[in-house]
Write an enzyme that holds these catalytic residues in place. Structure first.
Site: not given
Length: 407
Positions: A181, A217, A258, A260-261, A297, A327-328, A363
């Site tokens: 991968h 991927g 495999e 995911g996303r 993300r 607070c960022e 994610y």
């Protein structure tokens, strides 16, 4: 503008019933993406993208196997009903909890470091062994998701594969699977390279090889201008590689994917309420009640997620920045790599309006945090038009339950 998965009335009702921030997932989209990969001998869901038990069960019923990267993910898979034989543990290290579980359950291990081999043998593990190979190159939509080459910690270096195979056999283990991968968002040029690298690696393993894994991927079209990957061409590349390796070795070898996303990203929406509007010099801000504790993300990668305002699609738009409550300064959904603002064309939303952030099935909740002591958001799964709560909103008692203050 991307079309929303659900009509405005339902989104408004769900937000009213369950509050915001709120994740909403569409089961039909997940199953559609899974069906697109039917040419593979096996599809193994990389649950790190979204490990909600309801989604794991949905994919199990549809025939997918599952990948786990921690003891917690193994436990999730077991509780979702996966048999141990349907689970693979992929990692570059074995901590005590993961080692105990793979040994107790006989779970397959995809070893990304050769030092794992003696550790497995010493623990008397008796599962199926896979070797994850770093082919010496990688690719991804961001350096942080590039999983090949010298800058990546993942996998056994291709030049060390023969040594790893010898170490495995000396420890009484038999390599059955090879996994490669190279990163998230790979293109066909890099996929062709990795297929060639897989064929060369297969010859190093030899007769014991039974499966090759294409990893994941597969890219997701986050921007309206993004082109969808040609899944048929992708699958054909890997099926041709499987067939070539089978001919090289003189026996049939299977190929698995495999993803995911790819399976879950487009299935998810993140709903948030506009809580304030302001103009900072020449920049119009919409401040909402979701932040990078719900979707990291954009802050982490400068990733793009299209945003729309529910019920206002027909109204004129202006460039606006959408930011959260944390607070960022990096708590901004509309930013590019490096942190610069990238406003999106949005209508003049009012306080109380509902904002929809698209493509949040991967994610988002899986990388959520309690930063600023923000509770984790609720999650809905919509199947056959019916929405059901699959994760309750975290309350403050649960947020603080594990802390010990000495009193």
């Amino acid at each position: 503008m991307k079309a929303r998965l659900f009509d405005d009335a339902r989104l408004a009702r769900w937000a009213s019933e369950h509050g915001t921030p709120l994740y909403v997932y569409d089961a039909a989209t997940i199953l559609k993406r899974l069906a697109e990969l039917a040419a593979f001998d096996r599809v193994r869901f990389a649950q790190k993208a979204n490990a909600n038990l309801a989604i794991l069960r949905l994919l199990r019923r549809a025939g997918a196997h599952v990948d786990a990267t921690s003891a917690g993910e193994i436990e999730r898979a077991l509780r979702a009903g996966y048999a141990p034989a349907e689970i693979a543990y992929t990692a570059d290290v074995l901590d005590d909890a993961a080692l105990a579980l793979v040994v107790a359950r006989g779970i397959a291990v995809n070893a990304g470091s050769a030092d794992m081999l003696e550790q497995l043998a010493a623990a008397r593990w008796r599962g199926e062994l896979a070797l994850r190979v770093n082919p010496g190159f990688g690719h991804g939509h961001d350096d942080k998701v590039n999983t090949g080459g010298e800058s990546s910690k993942h996998g056994i270096w291709h030049g060390e594969l023969a040594s790893a195979v010898e170490r495995a056999r000396a420890a009484g283990l038999v390599p059955r699977t090879l996994h490669m991968h190279i990163g998230s968002g790979a293109d066909f040029e890099h996929l062709a390279r990795v297929c060639g690298a897989m064929r060369a690696a297969a010859l190093v393993v030899g007769d014991s090889l039974r499966t090759i894994s294409a990893g994941g991927g597969l890219p997701t079209p986050y921007r309206p201008s993004d082109r969808r990957i040609n899944v048929e061409r992708y699958a054909q590349l890997w099926c041709d590689t499987r067939d070539a390796i089978s001919a090289d070795l003189g026996h049939r070898v299977e190929v698995e994917a495999e993803p995911g996303r790819y399976l879950v990203a487009e299935s998810g929406l993140l709903l948030a309420r506009v809580r304030a509007r302001k103009r900072q010099g020449g920049v119009d801000y919409l401040l909402v009640d979701a932040g990078f504790h719900n979707l990291v993300r954009p802050a982490m990668y400068g990733a793009f997620h299209q945003i729309s305002v529910v019920g206002r699609d027909a109204e004129p738009t202006e460039p606006r920045v959408v930011a959260g409550p944390l607070c960022e300064s990096s708590d901004v959904f509309t930013q590019r790599k490096g942190g610069g603002l990238e406003p999106q064309a949005l209508p003049d939303a009012r306080v109380g309006d509902l904002v929809c952030i698209h493509d949040c099935g991967a994610y988002a909740s899986s990388m959520a945090s309690n930063y600023n002591s923000q509770p984790l958001a609720a999650e809905l799964l919509v199947e056959d038009g019916v929405a059901r709560l699959v994760r309750r909103r975290q309350d403050f008692d649960h947020l603080l339950a594990l802390e010990v203050d000495g009193d």
